[in-house]
Design a protein around this motif. Structure first.
Motif, short mmCIF file in Angstrom:
data_model
loop_
_atom_site.label_atom_id
_atom_site.label_comp_id
_atom_site.label_asym_id
_atom_site.label_seq_id
_atom_site.Cartn_x
_atom_site.Cartn_y
_atom_site.Cartn_z
N THR A 1 0.82 -1.21 0.00
CA THR A 1 0.00 0.00 0.00
C THR A 1 0.85 1.26 0.00
O THR A 1 0.51 2.26 -0.64
N ALA A 2 1.98 1.21 0.72
CA ALA A 2 2.88 2.37 0.75
C ALA A 2 3.41 2.68 -0.65
O ALA A 2 3.48 3.86 -1.05
N LEU A 3 3.76 1.66 -1.40
CA LEU A 3 4.26 1.87 -2.77
C LEU A 3 3.16 2.39 -3.68
O LEU A 3 3.41 3.21 -4.57
N ILE A 4 1.93 1.93 -3.47
CA ILE A 4 0.81 2.43 -4.27
C ILE A 4 0.58 3.91 -3.98
O ILE A 4 0.35 4.72 -4.89
N MET B 1 -6.02 0.61 -11.97
CA MET B 1 -5.32 -0.37 -12.79
C MET B 1 -4.07 -0.88 -12.10
O MET B 1 -3.74 -2.07 -12.17
N LEU B 2 -3.35 0.01 -11.39
CA LEU B 2 -2.15 -0.41 -10.69
C LEU B 2 -2.49 -1.38 -9.56
O LEU B 2 -1.81 -2.40 -9.39
N ASN B 3 -3.53 -1.08 -8.78
CA ASN B 3 -3.95 -1.99 -7.71
C ASN B 3 -4.25 -3.38 -8.26
O ASN B 3 -3.82 -4.39 -7.68
N ALA B 4 -5.00 -3.43 -9.35
CA ALA B 4 -5.37 -4.71 -9.94
C ALA B 4 -4.13 -5.45 -10.45
O ALA B 4 -3.98 -6.66 -10.25
N TRP B 5 -3.22 -4.72 -11.10
CA TRP B 5 -2.02 -5.35 -11.65
C TRP B 5 -1.13 -5.90 -10.54
O TRP B 5 -0.61 -7.03 -10.65
N ILE B 6 -0.94 -5.14 -9.47
CA ILE B 6 -0.09 -5.60 -8.36
C ILE B 6 -0.66 -6.87 -7.76
O ILE B 6 0.07 -7.83 -7.47
N ASN B 7 -1.97 -6.92 -7.55
CA ASN B 7 -2.58 -8.12 -6.98
C ASN B 7 -2.38 -9.32 -7.90
O ASN B 7 -1.97 -10.40 -7.44
N MET B 8 -2.66 -9.16 -9.18
CA MET B 8 -2.53 -10.29 -10.11
C MET B 8 -1.07 -10.71 -10.26
O MET B 8 -0.77 -11.90 -10.36
N ALA B 9 -0.16 -9.74 -10.26
CA ALA B 9 1.26 -10.07 -10.33
C ALA B 9 1.73 -10.78 -9.07
O ALA B 9 2.56 -11.70 -9.12
N MET B 10 1.17 -10.40 -7.93
CA MET B 10 1.49 -11.05 -6.66
C MET B 10 1.01 -12.50 -6.64
O MET B 10 1.75 -13.41 -6.27
N VAL B 11 -0.22 -12.72 -7.09
CA VAL B 11 -0.81 -14.05 -7.06
C VAL B 11 -0.12 -14.99 -8.05
O VAL B 11 0.00 -16.19 -7.79
N THR B 12 0.36 -14.47 -9.16
CA THR B 12 1.02 -15.29 -10.17
C THR B 12 2.52 -15.44 -9.94
O THR B 12 3.19 -16.10 -10.72
N GLY B 13 3.05 -14.79 -8.90
CA GLY B 13 4.46 -14.95 -8.59
C GLY B 13 5.38 -14.00 -9.32
O GLY B 13 6.60 -14.19 -9.29
N VAL B 14 4.83 -12.98 -9.95
CA VAL B 14 5.66 -11.99 -10.64
C VAL B 14 6.22 -10.98 -9.64
O VAL B 14 7.33 -10.48 -9.79
N LEU B 15 5.43 -10.67 -8.60
CA LEU B 15 5.84 -9.76 -7.53
C LEU B 15 5.75 -10.50 -6.19
O LEU B 15 5.02 -11.49 -6.07
N PRO B 16 6.47 -10.01 -5.17
CA PRO B 16 6.34 -10.62 -3.85
C PRO B 16 4.93 -10.43 -3.30
O PRO B 16 4.21 -9.52 -3.69
N VAL B 17 4.53 -11.30 -2.38
CA VAL B 17 3.23 -11.18 -1.74
C VAL B 17 3.24 -9.96 -0.82
O VAL B 17 4.04 -9.90 0.13
N VAL B 18 2.40 -8.97 -1.11
CA VAL B 18 2.40 -7.72 -0.36
C VAL B 18 1.04 -7.39 0.27
O VAL B 18 0.86 -6.34 0.86
N GLY B 19 0.07 -8.28 0.14
CA GLY B 19 -1.20 -8.08 0.81
C GLY B 19 -2.07 -6.99 0.23
O GLY B 19 -2.76 -6.29 0.97
N VAL B 20 -2.06 -6.84 -1.10
CA VAL B 20 -2.90 -5.84 -1.77
C VAL B 20 -4.13 -6.55 -2.33
O VAL B 20 -4.00 -7.49 -3.11
#
Length: 374
Positions: free
Chosen positions: A167-170, A319-338
């Motif tokens: 959330t801080a990065l968002i 769009m950024l919120n949605a992308w971060i979540n999908m990237a997190m779930v697919t392993g593209v980004l670390p799990v950050v709880g968004v």
């Protein structure tokens, strides 16, 4: 009966003239809400309790939306700075009185409901920045620029302290985008990016051990499938097992057998992927892009700086919120709880997202003549 129909039509016509809204954006957002309720129904094994709770929580958005649409543009702009200061006070209150859940102190408990102030900041920050920039004009320079940067850094650090890195990065992105749209000098942009890159080692040392572990797991998840990399690995299996058309609603084995953590909240994208497949994923991604780009288009049409900045920033943030979540779930980004906006179960995020779109509908006038009524 005919007189009643005529009266209703006259009332609707008056409301539309006073508060013109974009029909396409309304339709797109409504479609996303219905999809989210449908997925929650499936994720909850076809029990209506979870979708009903989501709707009840979402109904809390009615009051702020009514107030937003009742105000004139100028009056609405005047309350943005006090609203931002109030959200900062709530962030400070979290550090003192916040409720700790899963190692993070993010919530304020008001007994009847829990509230996450960082979600409010996602709205009040771009509003306050847009007001600040509107007052000082573009391109933003000098003291006005320094003040704008401070407005971004303060909530960023407060949310990072909770800790809530995602959330801080968002929040940092939302603020940076708003300032960027105000015509900031290219040299400042290059200098800022260079400073961030050079400070990476220092930022790494400031992260909590579990945050560092999530980044390490992202890089080498295959080496730790039974421990730190377990959840992401199971998430990937669920997403891949959906195939082209999916297994069907309510037939997702990975999800319903309990292999996926938080499948009703942060990992609800796995429900969509496993049950509706690649086609469902594409449909959702197109819906996200359509909503975000429509907000940006409505902002682009505006001649008032405040309206333009708010619509473009809120659309981009969605769009950024949605992308971060999908990237997190697919392993593209670390799990950050968004959470995944409009799909994940959760009252604060759902209400905040609805209010943000209400603001876009309020400021994204379809009638250009109304833009100058102040």
């Amino acid at each position: 009966m005919s007189r009643l129909n005529i009266s209703c039509m006259e009332a609707m016509t008056y409301f539309k003239k006073r508060n013109p809204v974009d029909s396409l954006l309304t339709l797109l957002v409504t479609s996303a809400i219905l999809l989210g309720l449908f997925l929650l129904l499936s994720a909850n094994q076809f029990s209506y309790s979870l979708p009903m709770k989501q709707l009840i929580k979402g109904s809390l958005a009615v009051v702020p939306l009514y107030l937003i649409f009742s105000m004139k543009d100028r009056s609405f702009q005047e309350i943005t700075t006090p609203a931002f200061l109030f959200s900062l006070i709530l962030l400070v209150a979290v550090l003192w009185f916040g409720e700790t859940t899963k190692g993070a102190q993010r919530w304020l408990n008001f007994y009847f409901f829990r509230f996450e102030p960082s979600e409010l900041v996602k709205i009040t920050l771009p509003l306050a920045l847009a007001t600040h920039i509107h007052q000082h004009g573009i391109p933003i320079r000098g003291k006005a620029l320094v003040s704008a940067i401070a407005m971004v850094i303060i909530p960023f650090l407060l949310v990072l302290k909770q800790p809530d890195l995602g959330t801080a990065l968002i929040i940092l992105f939302i603020g940076s985008l708003t300032i960027f749209l105000a015509g900031i000098n290219r040299k400042i942009i290059i200098a800022s990016m260079t400073a961030v890159i050079l400070s990476a080692p220092l930022l790494w040392n400031q992260l909590h051990s579990y945050q560092q572990q999530r980044i390490i797991t992202l890089i080498s998840s295959d080496e730790d499938l039974q421990h730190h990399g377990y959840h992401i690995n199971q998430s990937r299996i669920a997403i891949g097992s959906g195939g082209l058309w999916g297994k069907g609603i309510g037939k997702g084995t990975q999800v319903h057998l309990g292999y996926i953590p938080e499948h009703k909240t942060d990992f609800i994208f796995t429900v969509l992927s496993e049950e509706l497949g690649f086609i469902g994923n594409i449909a959702w991604i197109m819906l996200v892009l359509s909503i975000g780009l429509r907000c940006i288009y409505l902002g682009y049409k505006q001649s008032v700086i405040f309206n333009k900045l708010v619509c473009i920033t809120l659309g981009s943030a969605f769009m950024l919120n949605a992308w971060i979540n999908m990237a997190m779930v697919t392993g593209v980004l670390p799990v950050v709880g968004v959470p995944l906006p409009l799909l994940s179960y959760g009252g604060t995020s759902f209400v905040a997202t609805l209010v943000s779109f209400g603001i876009v509908l309020k400021l994204g006038h379809t009638d250009p003549k109304r833009q100058h009524i102040w």
